[in-house]
Every structure is written in C-alpha cells, then in structure tokens.
Design a protein around this motif. Structure first.
Motif, PDB file in Angstrom:
ATOM      1  N   ALA A  36       0.828  -1.201   0.000  1.00  0.00           N
ATOM      2  CA  ALA A  36       0.000   0.000   0.000  1.00  0.00           C
ATOM      3  C   ALA A  36       0.868   1.259   0.000  1.00  0.00           C
ATOM      4  CB  ALA A  36      -0.920  -0.006   1.213  1.00  0.00           C
ATOM      5  N   ARG A  37       0.318   2.317  -0.527  1.00  0.00           N
ATOM      6  CA  ARG A  37       0.983   3.616  -0.518  1.00  0.00           C
ATOM      7  C   ARG A  37       0.666   4.304   0.808  1.00  0.00           C
ATOM      8  NH1 ARG A  37      -1.718   6.435  -5.357  1.00  0.00           N
ATOM      9  NH2 ARG A  37      -0.440   8.186  -4.631  1.00  0.00           N
ATOM     10  N   GLY A  38       1.625   4.329   1.710  1.00  0.00           N
ATOM     11  CA  GLY A  38       1.419   4.965   2.999  1.00  0.00           C
ATOM     12  C   GLY A  38       1.168   3.947   4.094  1.00  0.00           C
ATOM     13  N   PRO A  39       1.126   4.410   5.328  1.00  0.00           N
ATOM     14  CA  PRO A  39       0.875   3.507   6.457  1.00  0.00           C
ATOM     15  C   PRO A  39      -0.538   2.947   6.414  1.00  0.00           C
ATOM     16  CG  PRO A  39       0.828   5.795   7.183  1.00  0.00           C
ATOM     17  CD  PRO A  39       1.296   5.805   5.756  1.00  0.00           C
ATOM     18  N   VAL A  40      -0.734   1.894   7.196  1.00  0.00           N
ATOM     19  CA  VAL A  40      -2.053   1.258   7.267  1.00  0.00           C
ATOM     20  C   VAL A  40      -2.590   1.387   8.686  1.00  0.00           C
ATOM     21  CG1 VAL A  40      -1.475  -0.324   5.405  1.00  0.00           C
ATOM     22  CG2 VAL A  40      -1.108  -1.035   7.776  1.00  0.00           C
ATOM     23  N   LEU A  41      -3.904   1.423   8.808  1.00  0.00           N
ATOM     24  CA  LEU A  41      -4.578   1.612  10.091  1.00  0.00           C
ATOM     25  C   LEU A  41      -5.352   0.359  10.452  1.00  0.00           C
ATOM     26  CD1 LEU A  41      -5.713   3.421  12.448  1.00  0.00           C
ATOM     27  CD2 LEU A  41      -7.502   4.159  10.829  1.00  0.00           C
ATOM     28  N   ASP A  42      -5.135  -0.121  11.685  1.00  0.00           N
ATOM     29  CA  ASP A  42      -5.891  -1.265  12.207  1.00  0.00           C
ATOM     30  C   ASP A  42      -6.817  -0.743  13.293  1.00  0.00           C
ATOM     31  OD1 ASP A  42      -6.805  -3.789  12.838  1.00  0.00           O
ATOM     32  OD2 ASP A  42      -4.962  -4.440  13.838  1.00  0.00           O
ATOM     33  N   ILE A  43      -8.104  -0.631  12.976  1.00  0.00           N
ATOM     34  CA  ILE A  43      -9.101  -0.093  13.907  1.00  0.00           C
ATOM     35  C   ILE A  43      -9.579  -1.210  14.832  1.00  0.00           C
ATOM     36  CG2 ILE A  43     -11.381   0.975  14.109  1.00  0.00           C
ATOM     37  CD1 ILE A  43     -10.915   2.209  11.336  1.00  0.00           C
ATOM     38  N   ILE A 100      -6.696  11.462  11.754  1.00  0.00           N
ATOM     39  CA  ILE A 100      -5.833  10.962  10.689  1.00  0.00           C
ATOM     40  C   ILE A 100      -5.822  11.993   9.550  1.00  0.00           C
ATOM     41  CG2 ILE A 100      -5.408   9.079   9.069  1.00  0.00           C
ATOM     42  CD1 ILE A 100      -5.317   8.088  11.911  1.00  0.00           C
ATOM     43  N   PRO A 101      -4.653  12.388   9.057  1.00  0.00           N
ATOM     44  CA  PRO A 101      -4.614  13.335   7.936  1.00  0.00           C
ATOM     45  C   PRO A 101      -5.299  12.773   6.686  1.00  0.00           C
ATOM     46  CG  PRO A 101      -2.452  13.154   8.978  1.00  0.00           C
ATOM     47  CD  PRO A 101      -3.301  12.057   9.552  1.00  0.00           C
ATOM     48  N   SER A 102      -5.896  13.658   5.918  1.00  0.00           N
ATOM     49  CA  SER A 102      -6.561  13.252   4.684  1.00  0.00           C
ATOM     50  C   SER A 102      -5.563  12.629   3.716  1.00  0.00           C
ATOM     51  CB  SER A 102      -7.225  14.453   4.012  1.00  0.00           C
ATOM     52  OG  SER A 102      -8.231  14.996   4.843  1.00  0.00           O
ATOM     53  N   GLN A 103      -6.002  11.599   3.028  1.00  0.00           N
ATOM     54  CA  GLN A 103      -5.238  10.917   1.987  1.00  0.00           C
ATOM     55  C   GLN A 103      -3.830  10.510   2.461  1.00  0.00           C
ATOM     56  OE1 GLN A 103      -5.769  12.020  -2.160  1.00  0.00           O
ATOM     57  NE2 GLN A 103      -7.027  13.754  -1.534  1.00  0.00           N
ATOM     58  N   ALA A 127     -17.291   7.533   5.718  1.00  0.00           N
ATOM     59  CA  ALA A 127     -16.883   8.792   5.076  1.00  0.00           C
ATOM     60  C   ALA A 127     -15.484   9.200   5.516  1.00  0.00           C
ATOM     61  CB  ALA A 127     -17.893   9.891   5.400  1.00  0.00           C
ATOM     62  N   LEU A 128     -15.169   8.996   6.799  1.00  0.00           N
ATOM     63  CA  LEU A 128     -13.822   9.317   7.277  1.00  0.00           C
ATOM     64  C   LEU A 128     -12.781   8.401   6.652  1.00  0.00           C
ATOM     65  CD1 LEU A 128     -14.444  10.008  11.077  1.00  0.00           C
ATOM     66  CD2 LEU A 128     -13.648  11.649   9.364  1.00  0.00           C
ATOM     67  N   MET A 129     -13.093   7.112   6.554  1.00  0.00           N
ATOM     68  CA  MET A 129     -12.157   6.191   5.917  1.00  0.00           C
ATOM     69  C   MET A 129     -11.859   6.629   4.486  1.00  0.00           C
ATOM     70  SD  MET A 129     -13.330   2.384   7.106  1.00  0.00           S
ATOM     71  CE  MET A 129     -13.763   1.974   8.784  1.00  0.00           C
ATOM     72  N   TRP A 132      -9.490   9.517   4.632  1.00  0.00           N
ATOM     73  CA  TRP A 132      -8.140   9.175   5.095  1.00  0.00           C
ATOM     74  C   TRP A 132      -7.315   8.419   4.060  1.00  0.00           C
ATOM     75  CZ3 TRP A 132     -10.257   6.824  10.281  1.00  0.00           C
ATOM     76  CH2 TRP A 132     -10.674   7.869  11.125  1.00  0.00           C
ATOM     77  N   LEU A 133      -7.970   7.636   3.221  1.00  0.00           N
ATOM     78  CA  LEU A 133      -7.251   6.782   2.267  1.00  0.00           C
ATOM     79  C   LEU A 133      -6.765   7.556   1.045  1.00  0.00           C
ATOM     80  CD1 LEU A 133      -9.462   3.582   2.270  1.00  0.00           C
ATOM     81  CD2 LEU A 133      -7.052   3.688   2.959  1.00  0.00           C
ATOM     82  N   GLN A 134      -5.621   7.151   0.546  1.00  0.00           N
ATOM     83  CA  GLN A 134      -5.173   7.612  -0.748  1.00  0.00           C
ATOM     84  C   GLN A 134      -5.972   6.896  -1.841  1.00  0.00           C
ATOM     85  OE1 GLN A 134      -0.970   7.544  -1.475  1.00  0.00           O
ATOM     86  NE2 GLN A 134      -0.435   8.046   0.644  1.00  0.00           N
ATOM     87  N   PRO A 135      -6.046   7.469  -3.045  1.00  0.00           N
ATOM     88  CA  PRO A 135      -6.686   6.745  -4.146  1.00  0.00           C
ATOM     89  C   PRO A 135      -6.035   5.378  -4.329  1.00  0.00           C
ATOM     90  CG  PRO A 135      -6.325   9.029  -4.762  1.00  0.00           C
ATOM     91  CD  PRO A 135      -5.625   8.832  -3.438  1.00  0.00           C
ATOM     92  N   GLY A 136      -6.872   4.369  -4.511  1.00  0.00           N
ATOM     93  CA  GLY A 136      -6.385   3.000  -4.620  1.00  0.00           C
ATOM     94  C   GLY A 136      -6.280   2.290  -3.281  1.00  0.00           C
ATOM     95  N   GLY A 137      -6.436   3.027  -2.186  1.00  0.00           N
ATOM     96  CA  GLY A 137      -6.412   2.409  -0.871  1.00  0.00           C
ATOM     97  C   GLY A 137      -7.653   1.574  -0.628  1.00  0.00           C
ATOM     98  N   LYS A 138      -7.534   0.609   0.277  1.00  0.00           N
ATOM     99  CA  LYS A 138      -8.631  -0.331   0.489  1.00  0.00           C
ATOM    100  C   LYS A 138      -8.995  -0.450   1.972  1.00  0.00           C
ATOM    101  CE  LYS A 138      -7.722  -3.311  -3.519  1.00  0.00           C
ATOM    102  NZ  LYS A 138      -7.619  -4.720  -3.988  1.00  0.00           N
ATOM    103  N   VAL A 139     -10.265  -0.795   2.189  1.00  0.00           N
ATOM    104  CA  VAL A 139     -10.786  -1.139   3.509  1.00  0.00           C
ATOM    105  C   VAL A 139     -11.069  -2.637   3.536  1.00  0.00           C
ATOM    106  CG1 VAL A 139     -12.675  -0.823   5.154  1.00  0.00           C
ATOM    107  CG2 VAL A 139     -11.826   1.131   3.844  1.00  0.00           C
TER     108      VAL A 139
END
Length: 240
Positions: A36-43, A100-103, A127-129, A132-139
C-alpha cells in the motif's frame, strides 16, 4: 470450557472476543498492507493479531484501540518481535476520537468492530475512511451478523424489521433480552449486527467501489456461534 472458545480470547474491556489467528479478510489485509501507498490503520486492534502480522510483513502500522491496555500489549509484542519501529498507536473510539490526515493511509482494517457502532457512526466512519485513504487504498472488514447461535432468538425480530424496510434492522439495545448464553456477559448491551447489504451501504454512499461483500462462516469460528453459514460478513472496498 465452551466448545471452540480456545480459538478466541476475551478482550480486556469486555467488547467480545478477539481471534487468536487471522481471519480470511485479515489475511488479505496483511497481504495488501506492505504494497500500500502509505501507512495502514488497524481499527479496534485488540491484542494485535493483524497489526503485528502487517508490521512483520513490512508495512508501517497505526494500531488503534479504545483500550490502551491492549495497545501496550501490542507495543510490547512488536518490540519483542523486532518490528517496533514499524508500529505506532493511536488510542480512542472510532470514529469520533481518531485524527488521521486526509489521503495519508494506504489501507484500513477493522475486524469485529463495526457491529458496535450505530448506523450514524457507520455512515460517519465510512466517510472518514474514504477521506483518510489515498486513491487506490482499500478497507478490509469482517463483522458479526444476526445469524449466530447465541442470538438465535433475535433472528425473527431482525428478519421482520428487514421485511418492513427498517434502515438498520440489526440494532440491539440489550443483548441479554435475546440470550442467556455465558458469553453474552462478555459483550456490551448495545450491538448492531450487520448483513451484506447494511455493511456495504455506508461504504458505497461514501464513494467506495465494493470489490467484495459476503456473508459466510469464517474459518475458526467457535462452535457455540455456528448457525447456518452466515455468521460473519466480510467486505473489501476500494477508494477510486
């Protein structure tokens, strides 16, 4: 011992049980995380099964949990495993307490978390997820459905609400009304059990592309929860 309970461990804040092993959807998160592009978040990281696995795979991980005792355990385990530099923590309740900063994120994981949220919090959270995600990011999410043996008495209520068009038919304000199983005492009074339609709706409305959503019987599900093969609902959603 309750049959099958060895596959899970009770959370310290009595918010149900955490799995000892990765679920199918958590494994997909771990596989995606280092790419992934950037760190990942584990909620709702619990005891850190997914957070630690993602960090070990090479990802930079933000582990979140409402109980700071869980996060201290995760940090200790990450340090012992030699991946402490790839993991940071952010305590707080999703979605209201996280900043969490946008994108800025490459992926988000939420295992057995969403069924503790109200409908409005689900909409806000999705909506927050997306923000927070960059384009191409996944949940990647997996959560509980009404189709579990311990809450069998609730199923007719849920299905009637579903037929009546209730927006959030899986809301329960007092789980003890529907079950006397010993594990019910490990849960909060409020739960919001979801199905494929109700879990996908907030993400679709937030702008996500739903790559997969299904109700299924996850591997390692404790025997006391097994009902008819629809005990969990998993979802993978992508930000375009």
């Amino acid at each position: 011992m309750i049959p099958g309970e060895q596959a899970t461990v009770v959370t310290l804040n009595r918010m149900g049980r955490a799995t000892r092993d990765l679920t199918e959807y958590s494994r997909e998160f771990v596989a995606f995380a280092p790419l992934a592009r950037g760190p990942v978040l584990d909620i709702g990281a619990g005891f850190g099964v997914a957070s630690l696995s993602a960090a070990t795979a090479g990802a930079s991980v933000i582990a979140n949990d409402v109980d700071e005792r869980h996060l201290r355990i995760i940090v200790e385990q990450a340090t012992s495993a030699g991946v402490g530099e790839r993991l940071v923590t952010q305590p707080g309740r999703f979605p209201t307490d996280l900043h969490i900063p946008s994108q800025s994120l490459g992926a988000i994981h939420a295992s057995q978390v969403l069924h503790f949220l109200s409908g409005s919090d689900l909409m806000t959270g999705a909506a927050l997820m997306f923000r927070w995600l960059q384009p191409g990011g996944k949940v990647f999410t997996i959560t509980g459905t009404p189709y579990v043996k311990t809450l069998e008495q609730f199923i007719p209520v849920y299905e009637e609400r579903k037929r009546d068009g209730v927006a959030w038919p899986g809301v329960i304000h007092n789980v003890h009304e529907y079950s006397s199983h010993p594990t019910i005492d490990e849960l909060p009074d409020f739960m919001h059990l979801l199905d494929d339609e109700t879990v996908a709706r907030p993400f679709a409305e937030a702008g996500f592309v739903i790559e997969r959503v299904e109700m299924y019987n996850r591997k390692g599900l404790p025997d006391y929860l097994k009902y008819d093969g629809r005990e969990n609902v998993g979802l993978i959603a992508r930000k375009p």
